[in-house]
Write a protein that holds these residues in place. Structure first.
Motif, PDB file in Angstrom:
ATOM      1  N   SER A   1       8.038  11.459  -5.534  1.00  8.78           N
ATOM      2  CA  SER A   1       7.687  12.654  -5.223  1.00  8.78           C
ATOM      3  C   SER A   1       6.413  12.934  -4.598  1.00  8.78           C
ATOM      4  N   ASN A   2       5.453  11.734  -4.674  1.00  7.02           N
ATOM      5  CA  ASN A   2       4.153  11.922  -3.940  1.00  7.02           C
ATOM      6  C   ASN A   2       4.271  11.653  -2.440  1.00  7.02           C
ATOM      7  N   PHE A   3       5.608  11.086  -1.954  1.00  7.98           N
ATOM      8  CA  PHE A   3       5.557  10.377  -0.523  1.00  7.98           C
ATOM      9  C   PHE A   3       5.835  11.541   0.521  1.00  7.98           C
ATOM     10  N   SER A   4       4.941  12.500   0.794  1.00  9.60           N
ATOM     11  CA  SER A   4       5.333  13.574   1.652  1.00  9.60           C
ATOM     12  C   SER A   4       5.227  13.100   3.161  1.00  9.60           C
ATOM     13  N   LYS A   5       4.730  12.067   3.425  1.00 10.18           N
ATOM     14  CA  LYS A   5       4.837  11.564   4.692  1.00 10.18           C
ATOM     15  C   LYS A   5       5.696  10.344   5.104  1.00 10.18           C
ATOM     16  N   LEU A   6       6.653  10.074   4.283  1.00 13.94           N
ATOM     17  CA  LEU A   6       7.457   8.878   4.143  1.00 13.94           C
ATOM     18  C   LEU A   6       8.616   9.201   5.040  1.00 13.94           C
ATOM     19  N   GLU A   7       8.802   8.153   6.255  1.00 13.40           N
ATOM     20  CA  GLU A   7       9.693   8.162   7.126  1.00 13.40           C
ATOM     21  C   GLU A   7      10.830   7.219   7.265  1.00 13.40           C
ATOM     22  N   LYS A   8      10.581   6.016   6.549  1.00 13.66           N
ATOM     23  CA  LYS A   8      11.608   4.984   6.640  1.00 13.66           C
ATOM     24  C   LYS A   8      11.436   4.474   5.017  1.00 13.66           C
ATOM     25  N   LEU A   9      12.468   4.570   4.455  1.00 11.51           N
ATOM     26  CA  LEU A   9      12.953   4.062   3.006  1.00 11.51           C
ATOM     27  C   LEU A   9      14.254   3.333   3.055  1.00 11.51           C
ATOM     28  N   ASP A  10      13.729   1.850   2.590  1.00 18.89           N
ATOM     29  CA  ASP A  10      15.138   1.131   2.594  1.00 18.89           C
ATOM     30  C   ASP A  10      15.059   0.164   1.227  1.00 18.89           C
ATOM     31  N   LEU A  11      15.981   0.516   0.436  1.00 19.76           N
ATOM     32  CA  LEU A  11      16.332  -0.230  -0.800  1.00 19.76           C
ATOM     33  C   LEU A  11      17.738  -0.862  -0.852  1.00 19.76           C
ATOM     34  N   SER A  12      18.240  -1.072   0.195  1.00 22.83           N
ATOM     35  CA  SER A  12      19.404  -1.909   0.014  1.00 22.83           C
ATOM     36  C   SER A  12      19.367  -3.099  -0.250  1.00 22.83           C
ATOM     37  N   TYR A  13      20.823  -3.627  -0.904  1.00 19.61           N
ATOM     38  CA  TYR A  13      21.057  -4.752  -1.367  1.00 19.61           C
ATOM     39  C   TYR A  13      20.180  -5.370  -2.525  1.00 19.61           C
ATOM     40  N   ASN A  14      19.984  -4.671  -3.232  1.00 19.24           N
ATOM     41  CA  ASN A  14      19.440  -5.013  -4.740  1.00 19.24           C
ATOM     42  C   ASN A  14      20.346  -4.796  -5.589  1.00 19.24           C
ATOM     43  N   SER A  15      19.759  -4.931  -6.824  1.00 23.96           N
ATOM     44  CA  SER A  15      20.768  -4.439  -8.200  1.00 23.96           C
ATOM     45  C   SER A  15      20.320  -3.298  -8.714  1.00 23.96           C
TER      46      SER A  15
END
Length: 1106
Positions: free
Chosen positions: A568-582
């Motif tokens: 909720s605090n990431f107003s400038k986020l452009e890339k988010l990668d959470l793939s291939y975890n559990s």
């Protein structure tokens, strides 16, 4: 320097242009015809994501195009004179294929700048350039235009500035360019131009700037370039130019920048010419192998160019001695002015580095030193080393540096350089933590540090965090670092970017945030921990990093639920990668994120079963999206497809998405790679997907191909189309000309019927055509011979008929895989197939082929080599050339060839079989005659199947030469004679079937031959041997009458000795090994077990190889 010169030049031209317009005149309104031309241009622009043309409209209060952004009109005539739409990565740019001819009515335009946009390889029309006769300034640099430079460029007689740098222009430079006698600036660098430099280039008597570098030009430098007396900048490097340097003394006297490269013949006059270029400030020789052969030339550089600021001697085969000769301070005349020294890609050792470091005091202005791609090896920083007082950048990438270069000892004297801000140690051979200790002892003020691509092991020392407080950019990816994530990174208060990806770091991710002040939380913008072994739950304290633009945690072992509160605090986020975890991503369906992502990777994050709703709908700027393997069991709403206008990579595969995809009027600007495989989509394939460069729709329920393929309203840019394993039915559409860019086409395992259409011959770029397992009939159309680039042709398991076309061998000589099995092909095997020297997999089985097998099979060159050169095969099949780039752009996804193959009697699937298999299958035909002994030349064969034919004669002895053979099936023929003993020499033979022939004699023994079961030989009435449990004649031996015993005096002793030895032998050998080696059932069972285990291991490894 180039950009500096360009800026000055542009400014002068704009000042001159504005001064020519009388601003005191009354306000005028633009001409209607020109306003319509500008509006047509706007409408031809595919995407205006940043609103560069937002003021261009025909609203009632905005009809004056002279007031639109980027437009300027003449205050007297009202004609548009200036169109300036230069793009910028920060403020925006235009992209998509563009219709340049819409501007053709701007006859009075003088200044046209469309640089730094993305026009998707659009061509520059001849007629457009011909109409711009008043043009003085033309800049299309870095705008992704393609094709040729129009010959009508010669009509622009007023042109002073021409910049086409950094595009995809091809073919020759038109000689008509020599008409531009007013030209002062010409930049055609960084394109794909070929041919010779036109002689007419010498007509540019007013030229100040000439850049033809980094093309494919060849031939000699025309001596007419020497006529360009006003020239200040000359760049001809990065081409294939050779011959003499044609410049005489007095040529190009005002030159301040010279960049040359090529296989030139250096002569004494060249050194004399160079010595007179006293104004030179920048000198670059790139890929200049003959330079070191002229000591006088090197001395000239050193003695007679006093104001040199930038010296680049790249890939010139210089040794340490050459550098010492060049830079010896006793005669170096430029030492006080030199700021950049680039000696990369030479033959230098650490001795050269020590020599250079001793000269640092004599080069007080030196700021950048590049020694990358040399062989500096060990002892780099031993002894006394004084960094230059102004040295800010040191490049040592790919120098074979080892740990011994960075030992810290009491005898080492190195000043802790306060000036060094940038250090590149990437792609070396560093293993231990020694480099970290060296760094925080001697480079404490460094801002940028690259150590990626080494072999660093163990944990990152704690002292590194304390001693490197000035670091802003740290890249340690692609190493073997281990241990817990250090917490000290949060105490490095200036750190902005941290990349630890592709290591072996473990422990909980919370360690990164414990005992840390995170004083850098307001400056850190990139954190990449992907591809490690990090565990635990993502801590909510990650929200402290409110300035993050990039967060990548993919491919770890993270667990737990991830809710919207984390981000909720990431107003400038452009890339988010959470793939291939559990992880389980559980965003509130109504959540409106504060950011606008460009890159989102949540593969295998348990998003399902419902399709993500509101929060994903807000992400309308996505360029990369991966939601594969998420258990989604839902239909896809139309808003999702409408959000894809900027997408370049989309993966939704391996879900359970269902329903039809609505054919919406969507423009896909980025030639995306789209993977919707392994879902339940059905109905028609929507035609907007034609705009994808790579489209994988395999394993769905699509049923209609016609409306997709034959929609003329969409411009196709497709290179890969995979619709295998669907429910496609009916005849193949006959409109393949609309997708003539295709490289890979797979329509296998459907219900397609009818004949193969002739328009498929329009796919002349095609490299793989897979139509297997359908219901196609008729002969192969002769137009297919146009597909001369085919590497794989698979038409197996259909109902095709007629002869095998001879032109397959004549026209498709790149073929590596040819599968025609399970059809009704008849006649003989054409001798022209022997032209296929690259063939590795040939399957003509289960047809109606007759006559004999030609001895020309020995010409199958690839099969005659024992091993497969994987790199050569891959480069031949997947070489990323200009054709690939024009089709896929930067979104190329390597296509994997897939086949099903009869392997040892069972059908198995293989991926990229060209990297592991060589096989011939001609079984189940009506072939006659003898088996050619020339099969013995194909020593690389893994499998040979000639079964179920009418072959006769003996099995050639030469078959035993096939040492790579794993499977041999000659069953159900009319072969006679004995089984050649040479077959026993094939150690790897795992399957042998010679059954149901007329073979005779004893089955050979030796090695593992006796492990083959009786079924391998049954149906041969005259065969005998242990494998058939059938005695051969002559197996009984006569027993001789015993001779009378002769008793000597020591016979009792020897009798006792022999009896003891016999008992020992019996107990040790017969008791332990005899049950296996002597008792036949156990022996054969044991050897069969080994044989089957070997076969299983081989096939398992083969199936896993890619």
């Amino acid at each position: 320097m180039r950009r500096y010169s360009l800026t000055i030049f542009d400014a002068l031209l704009l000042i001159l242009f504005h001064s020519s317009v009388d601003t005191s005149c009354a306000e005028v309104h633009c001409i209607e015809r020109e306003r319509e031309a500008l509006l047509n241009f706007k409408h031809s622009v595919l995407i205006d994501r940043y609103g560069m043309l937002s003021t261009w409209n025909d609203y009632a209060n905005n009809t004056d195009c002279c007031k639109w952004r980027g437009i300027q009109c003449n205050n007297l005539t009202a004609h548009v004179q200036l169109l300036h739409l230069r793009g910028d990565t920060d403020t925006g740019f235009l992209y998509g294929p563009i219709n340049f001819t819409s501007l053709i009515d701007l006859h009075n335009i003088q200044h046209l700048d469309l640089s730094n946009n993305d026009f998707e390889y659009s061509h520059i029309p001849e007629e457009l350039i011909a109409s711009f006769t008043h043009l003085t300034y033309l800049n299309l640099s870095f705008s992704k235009v393609g094709g040729r430079i129009p010959s009508t460029i010669g009509n622009l007689l007023q042109l002073r500035h021409l910049d086409l740098q950094g595009n995809y222009l091809q073919a020759e430079i038109p000689f008509q360019i020599g008409n531009l006698r007013q030209l002062q600036y010409l930049d055609l660098g960084q394109n794909g131009l070929s041919g010779e430099i036109p002689l007419q280039i010498g007509n540019f008597k007013q030229l100040l700037y000439l850049d033809l570098g980094d093309n494919y030009l060849f031939g000699e430098i025309p001596m007419q370039i020497g006529n360009l007396k006003q020239l200040r900048y000359l760049n001809l490097k990065g081409n294939g130019i050779s011959g003499d340097i044609p410049f005489q003394t007095g040529y190009l006297p005002l030159l301040h920048t010279l960049r040359l490269g090529g296989n030139f013949d250096i002569q004494a006059k060249d050194a004399e010419w160079l010595s007179n270029l006293s104004s030179l400030t920048t000198l670059e020789f790139d890929s200049f192998p003959n330079l070191k052969a002229s000591p006088r030339f090197l001395q000239t550089i050193s003695k007679f160019i006093p104001n040199l600021m930038e010296l680049r001697l790249v890939d010139c085969s210089f040794s340490d001695a050459d550098i010492k000769s060049l830079l010896n301070h006793s005669h170096s005349n430029f030492s006080t002015s030199l700021t950049i020294l680039d000696l990369s890609s030479n033959l230098l050792t650490s001795s050269a580095f020590h020599f250079l470091s001793s000269l640092f005091p004599n080069f007080p202005s030196l700021q950048i030193l590049d020694l990358s791609y040399n062989n500096l090896t060990s002892s780099m920083f031993h002894g006394n080393l004084i960094f230059g007082s102004k040295l800010t950048e040191l490049h040592l990438s790919s120098c074979s540096l080892t740990d011994s270069s960075f030992l810290v000892s009491s005898t080492t004297t190195i000043n802790s350089s306060s000036s060094l801000l940038y250090l590149d140690l990437s792609s070396n051979l560093l293993k231990s933590s020694a480099v970290f200790y060296w760094l925080f002892n001697y480079t404490a003020n460094i801002h940028t540090l690259y150590i990626f691509g080494n072999m660093l092991e163990g944990p990152i020392p704690h002292g590194f965090g304390k001693g490197m407080n000035s670091l802003e950019d740290l890249r340690l990816y692609y190493n073997k670092l281990q241990g817990d994530l250090p917490s000290f990174f949060g105490n490095m208060c200036r750190l902005q970017s941290l990349d630890l990806s592709n290591n072996k770091l473990n422990g909980e991710i919370s360690n990164l945030f414990q005992n840390s002040s995170w004083c850098n939380r307001h400056v850190v913008h990139a954190l990449d921990l992907s591809y490690n072994q990090i565990t635990g739950k993502i801590p909510k304290s990650i929200g402290l990093l409110s300035e993050l633009k990039t967060l990548s945690l993919a491919s770890n072992s993270l667990v737990g639920d991830v809710t919207e509160s984390y981000f909720s605090n990431f107003s400038k986020l452009e890339k988010l990668d959470l793939s291939y975890n559990s992880l389980s991503v559980k965003f509130d369906p109504s959540w409106i994120p504060p950011f606008r992502l460009i890159y989102l990777g949540v593969a295998s994050c348990k998003l399902g079963p419902s399709f993500p709703s509101s929060w994903l709908q807000t992400q309308s700027s996505l360029n990369y999206l991966d939601i594969s393997e998420n258990g989604l069991n839902d239909f896809v709403p139309d808003w999702f497809w409408n959000n894809l206008q900027f997408i370049s990579w989309l993966n939704m595969s391996h879900n359970n998405l269902f329903g039809e995809i609505t054919n919406i009027p969507l423009k896909l600007s980025e030639k995306p790679s789209i993977n919707l495989a392994s879902n339940q989509f059905e109905g028609k394939v929507p035609s907007f997907l034609l705009q994808a460069s790579h489209l994988s729709l395999s394993e769905n329920k699509f049923s209609d191909l016609f409306s997709f393929l034959c929609d003329q309203s969409k411009t196709a840019s497709m290179g890969t189309l995979d619709l295998s394993n669907n429910h496609l039915k009916g005849q193949l559409p006959d409109c393949w000309k609309s997708v003539n860019q295709l490289l890979f086409l797979d329509l296998s395992n459907n219900k397609l019927s009818g004949k193969i259409p002739t328009s498929m011959g329009a796919l002349f770029k095609l490299e793989a055509l897979v139509l297997g397992n359908n219901n196609l009939i008729g002969e192969l159309p002769p137009t297919l011979k146009n597909c001369s680039n085919l590497v794989e042709l698979d038409v197996g398991e259909n109902m095709l008929s007629g002869p095998i076309p001879y032109w397959i061998g004549e026209n498709m000589q790149q073929l590596t895989i040819l599968i025609m099995r399970g059809n009704h092909f008849s006649g003989n095997i054409p001798i022209q197939l022997c032209y296929l020297r690259h063939i590795q997999l040939l399957d003509l089985s289960r047809n109606k082929l007759s006559k004999g097998i030609s001895a020309c099979i020995m010409n199958f060159t690839a099969m005659s080599e024992r091993s497969i050169d994987r790199s050569e095969t891959q480069s031949r099949m997947y070489w990323y050339n200009i054709t690939y780039y024009e089709i896929y752009g930067s979104n190329y996804e390597e296509y994997d060839l897939k086949i099903s193959w009869m392997w040892k009697g069972a059908e198995q699937g293989f991926t990229n079989p060209e990297l592991m298999l060589k096989s011939i299958d001609l079984s189940s035909n009506n072939l006659e005659g003898h088996i050619p002994k020339e099969f013995g030349y194909l020593v690389g064969l893994n499998s040979l199947n000639l079964s179920r034919n009418n072959l006769s004669g003996e099995i050639p002895f030469e078959i035993g030469n096939l040492s790579s053979l794993d499977s041999l099936d000659l069953s159900r023929n009319h072969l006679c004679g004995e089984i050649p003993s040479s077959l026993t020499q094939i150690d790897g033979l795992g399957k042998l079937d010679l059954s149901y022939n007329s073979l005779s004699g004893r089955i050979p023994l030796g090695r593992h031959f006796e492990t083959f079961e009786a079924s391998s030989f049954e149906g041969n009435n005259d065969l005998c041997g242990e494998q058939l449990n059938k005695s051969c004649s002559g197996d009984q031996t006569s027993v001789k009458s015993p001779e009378p015993a002769v008793h000597r005096k020591d016979s009792v002793f020897y009798d006792a000795l022999y009896m003891s030895m016999g008992l020992g032998y019996f107990t040790g050998f017969w008791g332990l090994l005899g049950s296996i080696l002597i008792w036949k059932p156990w022996r054969i069972s044991y050897l069969r077990f080994l044989n089957r285990f070997t076969n299983w291991s081989t096939v398992s490894c083969g199936l896993k190889l890619h």
